[in-house]
Design an enzyme around this catalytic site. Structure first.
Site: not given
Ligand code: GRF
Length: 202
Positions: A93, A111, A181
């Protein structure tokens, strides 16, 4: 050095949330997750928070049909838990104007691509990686940026590259990026905590 008091907003799996919680527990990150808010009652993120005794709240257009009231509620919760940094982790959101005004410049999002490419409304989940593959990119990556009123648009805080490999499917690429990430969010938050990254200068 700032001890980070982090409020996490998440909608689904919460694997980035988990990485942040784990880093706080291990001492890799000088901080704590003070609360988790989700717009999705069934989000794994809420379950993960509960497992770690982190206060968890479900706040959505269903609990608060008036968007302004929802925004105020979210802002109040973050304030009540004395948060000094808000981390979006798969939050689907937009952040409302009241919360942006109160915490603006200290709300980060992660992202799964190298913004400004492959971002914006509708660019989430596998669609991002599908677009990267269709464009025959050989490199993609991760972006952490400051949140403003538009999706995926605020100033970039940090980026890292992830290779696209021959034969990648969107799923395989998504997993490689997601794995990166977790460490990258933690590293970047640690650089904010240490003062190496000064958010007010971005
Ligand atoms: C990740 O790929 C993040 O970059 C994007 O949404 C995904 C979230 O994954 N905004 P999680 O819920 O942390 O497993």
């Amino acid at each position: 050095m700032t001890h980070l008091r982090i409020g996490v907003l998440a909608s689904h799996g919460g694997s980035n949330l988990q990485a942040i919680i784990d880093a706080c527990s291990s001492g890799a990150l000088d901080g704590e997750v003070c609360l988790v808010i989700s717009n999705n009652q069934d989000s794994r993120a809420l379950g993960r928070a509960e497992q770690h005794d982190v206060p968890a709240f479900y706040r959505s257009g269903k609990t608060h049909p008036d968007p302004q009231e929802l925004d105020r509620q979210i802002c109040d919760l973050l304030e009540q838990h004395d948060v000094n940094l808000v981390a979006l982790a798969g939050y689907m959101k937009k952040v409302g104007p009241v919360t942006l005004e109160r915490f603006g410049g200290r709300i980060l999002n992660i992202h799964p691509a190298l913004l400004p490419k492959y971002g914006g409304e509708g660019m989430y989940g596998l669609r991002v990686h599908q677009a990267v593959l269709e464009a025959r990119e050989t490199t993609t990556g991760v972006t952490i940026h400051i949140v403003d009123e538009e999706y995926d648009r605020g100033p970039v805080v940090a980026q890292c590259e992830v290779p696209v490999l021959p034969g990648d499917s969107p799923e395989r690429l998504a997993q490689r990026v997601l794995d990166r990430e977790h460490a990258f969010y933690v590293e970047t938050l640690a650089r904010v905590a240490s003062g190496e990254i000064n958010l007010s200068r971005l």
